[in-house]
Motif scaffolding. Structure first.
Motif: not given
Length: 157
Positions: A28-32, A41-46, A112-116
């Motif tokens: 999970v990345h907050t603004p960078a 930015l959220l990334v998940l892999a199984d 990606v969550i951007r501006e709701e």
């Protein structure tokens, strides 16, 4: 104005099942660097392919997807597609270099969550759910063989 990221908490959990190891990776990345203010930015892999291969596949794809996103530009759908392609290429290169890793792979859900708004891309059978109005709704399709086989049974094939 307060930073919305400062007031947000993120939690994760895994159900380990019968195995004594997991092949999941997430970040999970907050603004960078390269990201808009208030963007996540959220990334998940199984991973799949056995303990070493699956764990390596999921970690490699999550790291490469995230790194590629931080350096991307352009519209979000194109950026997500480029990140997925770059991560897939990195995975293919790792398999080509090490014969023991042949058969390893991973699912991926990149959001990606951007501006709701939520933008996402996915490959595999890892579900992406949204909880809204007291109800869960699955957003992505199951890319495994299960839906195909169910459809074949339903149509009598």
């Amino acid at each position: 104005m307060t930073d919305p990221a400062a007031a947000t908490r993120v939690a994760t959990a895994q159900i380990t099942g019968a195995r004594d190891y997991q092949e999941d990776s997430l970040t999970v990345h907050t603004p960078a660097r390269g990201m808009h203010a208030g963007e996540w930015l959220l990334v998940l892999a199984d991973g799949m392919g056995g303990h070493v291969g699956g764990e390596m596949a999921s970690r490699l794809v999550v790291e490469h997807f995230s790194r590629t996103y931080a350096n991307s530009s352009g519209n979000l759908p194109d950026s997500l597609r480029s990140c997925l392609n770059a991560a897939n290429e990195q995975l293919a290169n790792a398999v080509a270099k090490t014969a023991e890793l042949r058969g390893m792979g991973t699912t991926l859900v990149g959001c990606v969550i951007r501006e709701e708004l939520l933008y996402w891309i996915s490959v595999g059978d890892s579900p992406l759910w949204v909880f809204r109005d007291a109800a869960l709704q699955r957003l992505n399709a199951d890319h495994s063989m299960v839906p195909l086989l169910e459809d074949m049974v339903r149509t009598g094939v």
